[in-house]
Write a protein that holds these residues in place. Structure first.
Motif, short mmCIF file in Angstrom:
data_model
loop_
_atom_site.label_atom_id
_atom_site.label_comp_id
_atom_site.label_asym_id
_atom_site.label_seq_id
_atom_site.Cartn_x
_atom_site.Cartn_y
_atom_site.Cartn_z
N GLY A 186 0.74 -1.18 0.24
CA GLY A 186 0.14 -0.06 0.04
C GLY A 186 1.10 1.40 0.26
N GLU A 187 -0.21 2.09 0.14
CA GLU A 187 0.91 4.19 -0.16
C GLU A 187 1.36 4.22 1.74
OE1 GLU A 187 1.73 5.93 -2.75
OE2 GLU A 187 0.92 4.16 -3.34
N PRO A 188 2.59 4.63 1.79
CA PRO A 188 2.68 5.35 3.13
C PRO A 188 2.08 6.08 3.79
CG PRO A 188 4.75 5.92 1.46
CD PRO A 188 3.26 4.80 0.54
N GLU A 189 2.25 5.41 5.39
CA GLU A 189 1.07 6.63 5.45
C GLU A 189 2.28 7.82 6.89
OE1 GLU A 189 -1.20 3.14 7.37
OE2 GLU A 189 -2.42 3.15 5.93
N VAL B 218 7.66 6.32 8.30
CA VAL B 218 6.15 6.02 7.67
C VAL B 218 5.98 4.58 7.87
CG1 VAL B 218 6.36 7.45 5.81
CG2 VAL B 218 7.26 5.14 5.79
N ARG B 219 4.73 3.75 7.77
CA ARG B 219 4.35 2.84 7.89
C ARG B 219 3.56 2.88 6.82
NH1 ARG B 219 0.83 4.78 12.18
NH2 ARG B 219 -1.51 5.45 10.43
N VAL B 220 3.68 1.73 6.29
CA VAL B 220 3.19 0.78 4.28
C VAL B 220 2.82 -0.61 4.72
CG1 VAL B 220 4.09 0.37 2.31
CG2 VAL B 220 5.62 1.75 3.27
N PRO B 221 1.23 -0.35 4.99
CA PRO B 221 0.57 -1.83 4.89
C PRO B 221 0.56 -2.75 3.45
CG PRO B 221 -0.54 0.43 3.64
CD PRO B 221 0.77 0.86 3.58
N VAL B 222 1.41 -3.91 3.99
CA VAL B 222 1.24 -5.04 3.20
C VAL B 222 0.38 -6.15 3.18
CG1 VAL B 222 3.26 -6.45 2.13
CG2 VAL B 222 3.70 -4.17 2.90
N SER B 223 0.44 -7.04 2.68
CA SER B 223 -0.69 -8.70 2.34
C SER B 223 -0.30 -8.96 1.10
CB SER B 223 -1.92 -7.87 1.92
OG SER B 223 -2.32 -7.37 0.62
N TYR B 224 -0.43 -10.88 1.64
CA TYR B 224 0.34 -11.45 0.83
C TYR B 224 0.02 -12.72 2.01
CZ TYR B 224 3.63 -11.36 4.86
OH TYR B 224 3.54 -10.95 6.55
N THR B 225 0.40 -13.99 0.46
CA THR B 225 0.25 -15.20 1.44
C THR B 225 1.69 -15.91 1.26
OG1 THR B 225 -2.60 -15.48 0.06
CG2 THR B 225 -1.29 -17.37 0.53
N PHE B 226 1.30 -17.28 1.63
CA PHE B 226 2.94 -17.71 1.71
C PHE B 226 2.80 -18.43 3.03
CE2 PHE B 226 1.43 -16.13 5.90
CZ PHE B 226 1.36 -16.22 7.12
N GLU B 227 3.82 -20.12 2.55
CA GLU B 227 3.74 -21.22 2.87
C GLU B 227 5.05 -21.31 3.80
OE1 GLU B 227 2.79 -24.43 0.69
OE2 GLU B 227 0.71 -23.62 -0.15
N GLN B 228 4.92 -22.21 4.86
CA GLN B 228 6.20 -22.41 5.95
C GLN B 228 6.41 -23.96 5.33
OE1 GLN B 228 5.65 -20.36 9.85
NE2 GLN B 228 3.97 -19.98 8.75
#
Length: 153
Positions: A97-100, A111-121
């Motif tokens: 996302g955009e920096p806040e 700033v904080r930067v929102p991120v979303s993702y899918t992962f496997e471990q």
């Protein structure tokens, strides 16, 4: 079961529409795919995007170049055997996302930067795989943006 899931996902993982993917191996012997570090004038969002590519490629060297080494999370991020660089077998659906503005109140400095993702471990980790979202925190240090931490807070 994880091997079957990985085999079924393999065609998708190789697709250019995915931002980043891992190599599917676990532990210290994983195959490293080099990721070019961002330029010194990179934006916070580009720093986070590049960092996520480095995680997917198991490229600790590039990952380290984007962190403030004084961060309390630095050691766990890079030296812990269960770190994302050795523990994750795939990383997909990355959305940055955009920096806040962060708590310092000056968006030119932190700033904080929102991120979303899918992962496997890897199987040795007991957490859940799947969709996740968090914020990366960055400070402007020495004229460039560096990650100082991340989490859901």
């Amino acid at each position: 079961m994880k091997r079957v899931r990985l085999l079924l996902l393999l065609p998708l993982l190789l697709s250019p529409t995915w931002l980043a993917t891992g190599c599917g191996a676990c532990g210290e012997g994983v195959e490293v795919r080099h990721v070019a570090p961002p330029p010194k004038d990179a934006s916070p969002a580009e720093i986070v995007r590049t960092y996520m590519r480095a995680v997917a490629g198991h490229d600790k060297k590039t990952g380290r170049s984007m962190w403030d080494r004084r961060s309390p999370q630095y050691e766990a991020e890079f030296l812990d055997p269960g770190s994302n660089f050795t523990n994750w077998t795939s990383l997909t659906d990355v959305k940055v996302g955009e920096p806040e503005a962060e708590t310092c109140g000056d968006i030119r400095r932190c700033v904080r930067v929102p991120v979303s993702y899918t992962f496997e471990q890897c199987e040795f980790y007991t957490g859940d795989d799947g969709s996740y979202s968090e914020r990366f925190f960055l400070n402007r240090i020495g004229g460039r943006w560096l990650i100082t931490g991340h989490g859901q807070g």
